[in-house]
Scaffold this active site. Structure first.
Site, PDB file in Angstrom:
ATOM      1  N   ASN A 142      43.007  -2.693  78.261  1.00 25.79           N
ATOM      2  CA  ASN A 142      43.954  -1.961  77.430  1.00 25.79           C
ATOM      3  C   ASN A 142      43.424  -1.883  76.000  1.00 25.79           C
ATOM      4  O   ASN A 142      43.171  -2.914  75.374  1.00 25.79           O
ATOM      5  CB  ASN A 142      45.315  -2.670  77.451  1.00 25.79           C
ATOM      6  CG  ASN A 142      46.405  -1.857  76.769  1.00 25.79           C
ATOM      7  OD1 ASN A 142      46.166  -1.153  75.797  1.00 25.79           O
ATOM      8  ND2 ASN A 142      47.615  -1.970  77.282  1.00 25.79           N
ATOM      9  N   ASP A 144      44.896  -1.409  73.360  1.00 29.18           N
ATOM     10  CA  ASP A 144      45.813  -2.048  72.430  1.00 29.18           C
ATOM     11  C   ASP A 144      45.958  -3.542  72.693  1.00 29.18           C
ATOM     12  O   ASP A 144      46.861  -4.192  72.151  1.00 29.18           O
ATOM     13  CB  ASP A 144      47.195  -1.384  72.508  1.00 29.18           C
ATOM     14  CG  ASP A 144      47.183   0.025  71.937  1.00 29.18           C
ATOM     15  OD1 ASP A 144      46.419   0.270  70.989  1.00 29.18           O
ATOM     16  OD2 ASP A 144      47.922   0.879  72.454  1.00 29.18           O
ATOM     17  N   GLU A 145      45.066  -4.084  73.538  1.00 28.69           N
ATOM     18  CA  GLU A 145      45.088  -5.526  73.770  1.00 28.69           C
ATOM     19  C   GLU A 145      43.665  -6.084  73.647  1.00 28.69           C
ATOM     20  O   GLU A 145      43.236  -6.445  72.571  1.00 28.69           O
ATOM     21  CB  GLU A 145      45.741  -5.843  75.125  1.00 28.69           C
ATOM     22  CG  GLU A 145      47.229  -5.457  75.132  1.00 28.69           C
ATOM     23  CD  GLU A 145      47.962  -5.932  76.353  1.00 28.69           C
ATOM     24  OE1 GLU A 145      48.088  -7.152  76.531  1.00 28.69           O
ATOM     25  OE2 GLU A 145      48.432  -5.078  77.138  1.00 28.69           O
ATOM     26  N   MET A 146      42.903  -6.119  74.756  1.00 28.53           N
ATOM     27  CA  MET A 146      41.564  -6.708  74.696  1.00 28.53           C
ATOM     28  C   MET A 146      40.451  -5.662  74.618  1.00 28.53           C
ATOM     29  O   MET A 146      39.276  -5.992  74.682  1.00 28.53           O
ATOM     30  CB  MET A 146      41.358  -7.651  75.884  1.00 28.53           C
ATOM     31  CG  MET A 146      42.378  -8.782  75.891  1.00 28.53           C
ATOM     32  SD  MET A 146      42.176  -9.958  77.233  1.00 28.53           S
ATOM     33  CE  MET A 146      40.861 -10.992  76.581  1.00 28.53           C
TER      34      MET A 146
END
Length: 384
Positions: A142, A144-146
């Protein structure tokens, strides 16, 4: 929401029948043999029920999963690990309203605790992943994550570590695969179980475990305050003792954000002429996260609905709600005293409650009595 309620009823039924249903050779029996001491308040049968048949617990698998959980090489630029958003010393949250992720970017929701997460009826605030294994896959790719990266790239980096190659061979009997990675992480997360709170000791017969204010708060919780409608107190053999109904409810948190009304009208249109492609298109729109569970189910009952979290260790997991908009438990109390935020999709069971300031303080004392001794010590050690 009806689906979640039915699923929780099935879980409760099977947890009661588990000793009868498990046969030799099934993974629940294998996991029963796993050397793991459960805290007071959480039964071995309930814990074992939530261990999937295709991912039995072993000591080496848990150790491998823990190593992966803290390994920054899982992220696209090697800067963050799973522990960046789930910090042990913060009760496996990050203490921020909204997750801050790779490259200093902000996510879209508050990082929920991983303590007792294995018992959730669905993972993430909208329940889009049914298991810890399914949940562990999604942040890896993602943006917006990792970070935005192919799964193959992650596996290639891990293959570059000879020690990992040996460990995966020993634990899974095969080369490193994505399936093995998420199974190992999930196995570690299934050891993040927190009970042994003053409430648990009180339920076990220690009448001195709760102070008078907390006892008053518990009476309010189960009665006048109506907290028990969503945060069910369910104790005893085979019970689901996590103070959650496992449901998804609209309390109006998302409705306070400008744009929710327009998004919800669009959601109604999509639901009226339901096609998976239309729902997928809607989920890509800006602020679609405000719709909560709806983008998973397409059910109008789920517009603006989010998972009812467990209240265990809630004292340690501020800020609150899916968007981190409540800084303290006192703020949460004020929100629910007024009956949440009005909107066309607000849960029908939510209504204003007339509670005095003293009653609100007693309720908060009861919530503090749900804190695990071990979780509290971990947080206090991290603060030193």
């Amino acid at each position: 929401m009806r689906q979640a309620t039915f699923k929780l009823k099935v879980i409760l039924l099977f947890s009661l029948l588990l000793p009868v249903l498990v046969k030799a050779g099934d993974s629940p029996a294998d996991s029963q043999a796993f050397d793991f001491k459960l805290p007071l308040g959480i039964s071995r049968d309930v814990w074992t029920y939530f261990v999937p048949k295709d991912n039995p617990m072993t000591t080496e698998k848990v150790a491998l999963g823990r190593e992966l959980f803290f390994d920054k090489r899982l992220s696209a630029d090697g800067s963050i690990s799973c522990a960046a958003c789930h910090v042990p010393e913060r009760a496996f949250t990050d203490g921020k309203p909204i997750a801050e992720v790779i490259g200093g970017r902000r996510g879209t929701r508050n990082s929920p605790t991983l303590l007792n997460a294995m018992f959730n009826t669905g993972q993430f605030w909208d329940g889009r992943a049914e298991s810890l294994e399914a949940q562990a896959r999604l942040p890896l790719v993602n943006p917006d994550e990792m970070g935005s990266q192919p799964y193959e790239q992650i596996i290639a980096r891990l293959h570059g570590d000879p020690d990992y190659v040996k460990k995966f061979e020993r634990v899974f009997g095969s080369a490193i695969t994505l399936d093995a990675v998420v199974k190992a992480i999930a196995a570690y997360e299934r050891t993040l179980v927190a009970g042994n709170s003053p409430f648990d000791r009180y339920q076990a017969g220690d009448s001195n475990a709760l102070r008078s204010a907390a006892r008053n708060g518990m009476i309010l919780f189960r009665g006048k305050a109506r907290c028990n409608v969503c945060h069910t107190i369910n104790q005893g053999f085979g019970a689901y003792p996590f103070l959650s109904d496992g449901n998804y409810r609209n309390t109006g948190v998302a409705a306070s954000v400008p744009g929710f009304a327009v998004l919800s009208r669009r959601a109604m249109q999509v639901a009226g002429d339901f096609k998976p492609a239309l729902l997928a298109e809607l989920s890509k729109q800006a602020d679609s996260q405000l719709l909560g569970r709806f983008v998973v189910t397409g059910n109008t009952l789920d517009i603006g609905a989010f998972r009812t979290p467990s209240l265990r260790n809630v004292e340690l997991t501020a800020p609150y709600f899916h968007d981190g908009s409540a800084a303290t438990l006192a703020d949460v109390m004020k929100f629910y005293v007024k009956g949440g935020n009005e909107n066309a999709f607000r849960d029908w069971q939510l209504e204003p409650v007339d509670l005095s300031e003293d009653e609100q303080r007693d309720l908060i004392e009861f919530l503090r009595a749900l804190t695990s001794d071990e979780a509290r010590r971990l947080v206090e050690a991290g603060a030193k």
